[in-house]
Design a protein around this motif. Structure first.
Motif, PDB file in Angstrom:
ATOM      1  N   GLY A  33      11.101  -2.401   1.904  1.00 26.49           N
ATOM      2  CA  GLY A  33      10.165  -3.502   1.839  1.00 26.49           C
ATOM      3  C   GLY A  33       8.910  -3.155   1.050  1.00 26.49           C
ATOM      4  O   GLY A  33       8.296  -2.120   1.283  1.00 26.49           O
ATOM      5  N   LEU A  34       8.545  -4.014   0.130  1.00 28.49           N
ATOM      6  CA  LEU A  34       7.329  -3.862  -0.657  1.00 28.49           C
ATOM      7  C   LEU A  34       6.468  -5.098  -0.457  1.00 28.49           C
ATOM      8  O   LEU A  34       6.980  -6.192  -0.208  1.00 28.49           O
ATOM      9  CB  LEU A  34       7.649  -3.679  -2.135  1.00 28.49           C
ATOM     10  N   ILE A  51       8.544  -8.420   0.327  1.00 25.46           N
ATOM     11  CA  ILE A  51       9.902  -8.649  -0.138  1.00 25.46           C
ATOM     12  C   ILE A  51      10.759  -7.450   0.211  1.00 25.46           C
ATOM     13  O   ILE A  51      10.329  -6.307   0.095  1.00 25.46           O
ATOM     14  CB  ILE A  51       9.928  -8.939  -1.657  1.00 25.46           C
ATOM     15  N   SER A  52      11.966  -7.702   0.642  1.00 24.78           N
ATOM     16  CA  SER A  52      12.910  -6.647   0.961  1.00 24.78           C
ATOM     17  C   SER A  52      13.720  -6.285  -0.273  1.00 24.78           C
ATOM     18  O   SER A  52      13.561  -6.872  -1.346  1.00 24.78           O
ATOM     19  CB  SER A  52      13.840  -7.089   2.093  1.00 24.78           C
ATOM     20  N   ASP A  53      14.598  -5.296  -0.120  1.00 28.43           N
ATOM     21  CA  ASP A  53      15.480  -4.941  -1.226  1.00 28.43           C
ATOM     22  C   ASP A  53      16.593  -5.965  -1.381  1.00 28.43           C
ATOM     23  O   ASP A  53      17.354  -5.923  -2.334  1.00 28.43           O
ATOM     24  CB  ASP A  53      16.059  -3.542  -1.012  1.00 28.43           C
ATOM     25  N   SER A  70       8.164 -10.923  -6.227  1.00 28.53           N
ATOM     26  CA  SER A  70       9.446 -10.511  -6.785  1.00 28.53           C
ATOM     27  C   SER A  70       9.407  -9.020  -7.076  1.00 28.53           C
ATOM     28  O   SER A  70       8.342  -8.413  -7.110  1.00 28.53           O
ATOM     29  CB  SER A  70       9.781 -11.306  -8.052  1.00 28.53           C
ATOM     30  N   ARG A  71      10.566  -8.444  -7.274  1.00 33.22           N
ATOM     31  CA  ARG A  71      10.645  -7.021  -7.591  1.00 33.22           C
ATOM     32  C   ARG A  71      11.727  -6.776  -8.616  1.00 33.22           C
ATOM     33  O   ARG A  71      12.721  -7.505  -8.693  1.00 33.22           O
ATOM     34  CB  ARG A  71      10.902  -6.190  -6.326  1.00 33.22           C
ATOM     35  N   ALA A  98       5.680  -2.550   2.675  1.00 34.43           N
ATOM     36  CA  ALA A  98       5.390  -3.678   3.547  1.00 34.43           C
ATOM     37  C   ALA A  98       5.329  -3.289   5.012  1.00 34.43           C
ATOM     38  O   ALA A  98       4.970  -4.117   5.852  1.00 34.43           O
ATOM     39  CB  ALA A  98       6.437  -4.776   3.340  1.00 34.43           C
ATOM     40  N   THR A  99       5.665  -2.068   5.302  1.00 34.59           N
ATOM     41  CA  THR A  99       5.612  -1.567   6.667  1.00 34.59           C
ATOM     42  C   THR A  99       4.410  -0.656   6.814  1.00 34.59           C
ATOM     43  O   THR A  99       4.311   0.370   6.142  1.00 34.59           O
ATOM     44  CB  THR A  99       6.898  -0.806   7.024  1.00 34.59           C
ATOM     45  N   LEU A 100       3.495  -1.026   7.691  1.00 36.60           N
ATOM     46  CA  LEU A 100       2.235  -0.308   7.816  1.00 36.60           C
ATOM     47  C   LEU A 100       2.409   1.151   8.206  1.00 36.60           C
ATOM     48  O   LEU A 100       1.604   1.996   7.814  1.00 36.60           O
ATOM     49  CB  LEU A 100       1.322  -1.011   8.818  1.00 36.60           C
TER      50      LEU A 100
END
Length: 116
Positions: A33-34, A51-53, A70-71, A98-100
């Motif tokens: 996650g980013l 956003i996830s992969d 987007s990625r 995206a995960t603290l």
């Protein structure tokens, strides 16, 4: 270690658009996650988009429908398309995981200023 460099910010009038870019120094394919964060004076840094992969993405309610994350794993990049910008979107924007609990080193961020 992966490091991030953000760009694309600037001064824009309300209702305008900007596209933020974040280039990582290493592969982001391994990061599930980013996200894009933002911070304003007197306010805690907040996650505005993630956003996830896979195809999944999430947005802060206040930006939902206006921002699109987007990625591109091949380019080690994450983007944030920002449309219909509002003054309250003014902040320094950063990208990170995206995960603290798995945050990497913060980059310098990119300033977004929405004002007429």
């Amino acid at each position: 270690q992966v490091h991030f460099v953000e760009s694309g910010g600037g001064l824009v009038q309300p209702g305008g658009s900007l596209r933020l870019s974040c280039v990582a120094s290493g592969s982001i394919a391994k990061i599930y996650g980013l996200g894009w964060y933002r911070q304003t004076p007197g306010k805690q840094r907040e996650l505005v988009a993630a956003i996830s992969d896979g195809p999944g993405s999430n947005y802060l309610d206040s930006v939902k429908g206006r921002f699109t994350i987007s990625r591109d794993n091949a380019k080690n990049s994450v983007y944030l398309q920002m449309n219909n910008l509002k003054p309250e979107d003014t902040a320094v924007y950063y990208c990170n995981t995206a995960t603290l609990t798995t945050l990497l080193q913060w980059g310098q961020g990119t300033q977004v200023t929405v004002s007429s």
